[in-house]
Design an enzyme around this catalytic site. Structure first.
Site, PDB file in Angstrom:
ATOM      1  CG  HIS A  30      -2.050  -0.954   1.136  1.00  0.00           C
ATOM      2  ND1 HIS A  30      -3.368  -0.570   0.987  1.00  0.00           N
ATOM      3  CD2 HIS A  30      -2.068  -2.305   1.164  1.00  0.00           C
ATOM      4  CE1 HIS A  30      -4.140  -1.633   0.930  1.00  0.00           C
ATOM      5  NE2 HIS A  30      -3.375  -2.709   1.032  1.00  0.00           N
ATOM      6  CG  ASP A 131      -4.758   2.604   1.517  1.00  0.00           C
ATOM      7  OD1 ASP A 131      -3.743   2.375   0.868  1.00  0.00           O
ATOM      8  OD2 ASP A 131      -5.607   1.733   1.786  1.00  0.00           O
ATOM      9  CB  VAL A 370      16.166  -6.495  -4.304  1.00  0.00           C
ATOM     10  CG1 VAL A 370      17.093  -7.567  -3.763  1.00  0.00           C
ATOM     11  CG2 VAL A 370      14.743  -7.013  -4.451  1.00  0.00           C
ATOM     12  CD  GLN A 372       9.451  -6.944  -7.337  1.00  0.00           C
ATOM     13  OE1 GLN A 372       9.672  -7.873  -6.570  1.00  0.00           O
ATOM     14  NE2 GLN A 372       8.222  -6.513  -7.597  1.00  0.00           N
ATOM     15  CG  HIS A 387       2.908 -11.975  -4.818  1.00  0.00           C
ATOM     16  ND1 HIS A 387       3.965 -11.339  -5.443  1.00  0.00           N
ATOM     17  CD2 HIS A 387       2.283 -11.023  -4.070  1.00  0.00           C
ATOM     18  CE1 HIS A 387       3.983 -10.068  -5.075  1.00  0.00           C
ATOM     19  NE2 HIS A 387       2.974  -9.849  -4.250  1.00  0.00           N
ATOM     20  CD1 TRP A 390      -1.995  -2.276  -9.231  1.00  0.00           C
ATOM     21  CD2 TRP A 390      -2.418  -4.095 -10.455  1.00  0.00           C
ATOM     22  NE1 TRP A 390      -2.326  -1.854 -10.498  1.00  0.00           N
ATOM     23  CE2 TRP A 390      -2.594  -2.957 -11.270  1.00  0.00           C
ATOM     24  CE3 TRP A 390      -2.627  -5.368 -11.008  1.00  0.00           C
ATOM     25  CZ2 TRP A 390      -2.962  -3.059 -12.616  1.00  0.00           C
ATOM     26  CZ3 TRP A 390      -2.997  -5.462 -12.347  1.00  0.00           C
ATOM     27  CH2 TRP A 390      -3.158  -4.314 -13.127  1.00  0.00           C
ATOM     28  CB  SER A 392       4.661  -7.868  -8.520  1.00  0.00           C
ATOM     29  OG  SER A 392       5.302  -7.804  -7.265  1.00  0.00           O
ATOM     30  CD  GLU A 395       7.596  -2.883  -8.932  1.00  0.00           C
ATOM     31  OE1 GLU A 395       8.071  -4.035  -8.798  1.00  0.00           O
ATOM     32  OE2 GLU A 395       7.560  -2.054  -8.000  1.00  0.00           O
ATOM     33  N   GLY A 410      -5.575 -12.745  -1.275  1.00  0.00           N
ATOM     34  CA  GLY A 410      -6.055 -11.388  -1.465  1.00  0.00           C
ATOM     35  C   GLY A 410      -6.552 -11.130  -2.877  1.00  0.00           C
TER      36      GLY A 410
END
Length: 503
Positions: A30, A131, A370, A372, A387, A390, A392, A395, A410
């Site tokens: 988040h 949020d 890292v 990412q 996994h 979102w 990921s 990206e 989730g």
């Protein structure tokens, strides 16, 4: 209150510049979109005052580090500390004690403390960006104060449509007295108008039980969404055209607020701080290792900041990666909260695995932080086993790297649907996720990794999606225009009437 290193809100010069107060939630999944959006807003227009509510104590060390990095990199961004009221997690059933869901509830119960912070800010707050986990509490507070309230939605537009429509879905089922026995307590599939049908098996697991704390939060927030002044979504039009169109046209919920697709949100060049530089130095080993590998030869493996995989499944993944014959870089996490992650790699992966990697030089496993986003852009990376959180997915889309989606829980299965339809990658629909007590075997993992790594069509689709992502954020692109439109909205509110007093 403000920290000593930052200006207090009372020290600011008054004027017509809009003052935007961000209210992020908890969990790196988040927080990262918030940090990236704040940096992007600051980079797009320096004529906007920004303050950020920092909730203390933070859940994890990573959260504290990233907050510190944000304020060090952007010293003109003001920090406003909010100290949570005590909350005893033991009051919840054991199945509701996820540390992040408990934190969201603690935030909701302390939300009334935000009113004085917003009302007392100088210059006055002209807009709040919260949020989505807090909307049912923050939107009413903002409305009472006469302050526009926008929502930064950290998942995909398809998930936003589910969040908005799910309460209506429940109302319709109750009204029609439909009780679909055997289908997750009667929840059933959710057919979102203009978007898609979400099978009940792909819904976030807590939504299958209306008594879960997360479900109550999800429904409350979903009902309040209609009263927001706008939604900022980390996606782009070419990735989710149907969902965005349905939301904007009022097909999902009539009269839904404006939706700004502003993604993919990316780290900003100037957002690096001294703390971040130290982290990058720690990451020099993975980057140096990648530098030695052939182009598109490495499988990058990571399951997010809060998706802990069982030790038994980790060993199957390890054996599968080794059997695939592909080079791999694996960022391994064994717990939901980083401060609890004290397991030794040898104990988790089994005797001899790391030694064989060292000898063969075809794999690297690390538990270190890292960057990412930077790793996915490295020319050596050819596949991302993920996994499908979102952040990921976006990206991978931005980097043009194929995603092999293995949803863990989730919103991950909903995200995986979008990843497939948007050309980001492929999804193994029958692989297990949280709550299922069977293992995906090493043989199947190794076979699928080899298959996707050699699939030219999958790679071509991911490359095209990467090109569309780049177009979206470039000057004149769909996300660029959405950002400009939103900034114009902020500036218009900067000249509106004074804030209303709290009743």
């Amino acid at each position: 209150m403000a920290t000593p290193a930052t200006k207090s809100l009372g020290e600011l010069d008054s004027g017509a510049r809009p003052h935007v107060m961000f209210i992020p939630s908890a969990g790196m999944g988040h927080l990262l979109p918030f940090f990236r959006f704040i940096a992007s807003l600051a980079g797009h227009d320096d004529d906007v005052d920004i303050s950020v509510v920092t909730v203390l104590p933070t859940v994890s060390a990573a959260e504290a580090d990233h907050f510190n990095s944000l304020f060090a990199a952007l010293p003109h961004v003001r920090r406003v500390d909010l100290h949570l009221l005590p909350l005893n997690a033991s009051e919840f059933p054991s199945h509701d004690r996820d540390p992040f869901i408990v934190r969201w509830e603690a935030l909701r119960r302390s939300a009334h403390l935000l009113g004085p912070l917003i009302a007392g800010a100088a210059p006055r707050v002209s807009a709040v960006i919260t949020d989505v986990t807090l909307t049912s509490y923050v939107i009413p507070i903002a409305k009472e104060l006469g302050v526009p309230c926008h929502v930064l939605f950290i998942s995909c537009a398809t998930m936003l449509s589910l969040n908005a429509y799910f309460p209506l879905h429940l109302d319709k089922k109750k009204k029609a007295e439909q009780h679909e026995q055997g289908l997750a307590g009667g929840i059933g599939d959710v057919d979102i108008p203009g978007v898609r049908r979400i099978p009940w098996s792909c819904l976030p697991q807590p939504l299958l039980d209306l008594n879960k704390l997360f479900t109550k939060q999800f429904i409350d927030n979903g009902r309040e969404n209609i009263n927001a002044d706008g939604f900022l979504v980390n996606t782009f039009d070419a990735l989710e055209p149907a969902a965005l169109a349905a939301l904007r046209d009022g097909k999902v919920v009539p009269g839904f607020p404006p939706v700004y697709a502003i993604g993919p949100l990316r780290s900003q060049q100037h957002s690096n701080s001294a703390a971040a530089e130290v982290e990058k130095e720690e990451d020099s080993s993975p980057v140096a290792w990648l530098d030695k590998q052939p182009a598109r030869s490495v499988v990058y493996v990571a399951f997010g900041n809060r998706s802990a995989v069982s030790h038994a499944q980790i060993r199957e993944i390890a054996a599968g990666l080794e059997a695939s014959g592909c080079r791999f870089l694996w960022v391994l996490k064994t717990t939901k909260v980083d401060r609890d992650d004290s397991a030794e790699l040898t104990d988790v992966l089994g005797e001899g695995f790391l030694e064989r990697l060292q000898l063969g030089q075809h794999g690297l496993v690390t538990k270190a932080w890292v960057d990412q986003e930077a790793l996915l852009k490295h020319p050596s990376v050819g596949l991302y086993l993920s996994h499908s959180g979102w952040n990921s997915v976006t990206e991978a889309a931005a980097a043009g790297v194929p995603l092999l989606a293995w949803p863990r829980g989730g919103d991950h299965r909903v995200n995986a649907m979008v990843a497939v339809s948007g050309g980001v990658g492929v999804w193994m629909e029958h692989w297990s996720w949280d709550g299922e007590d069977w293992l995906v075997t090493a043989e199947e993992i190794g076979k699928k990794v080899r298959e996707v790594m050699s699939d030219a069509a999958v790679r071509a689709r991911a490359t095209r999606t990467g090109e569309e992502a780049a177009k979206a954020v470039a000057e004149g692109g769909t996300s660029y225009r959405s950002m400009q439109q939103f900034i114009s909205t902020l500036k218009a509110t900067g000249h509106s009437d004074l804030i209303q007093p709290l009743h």
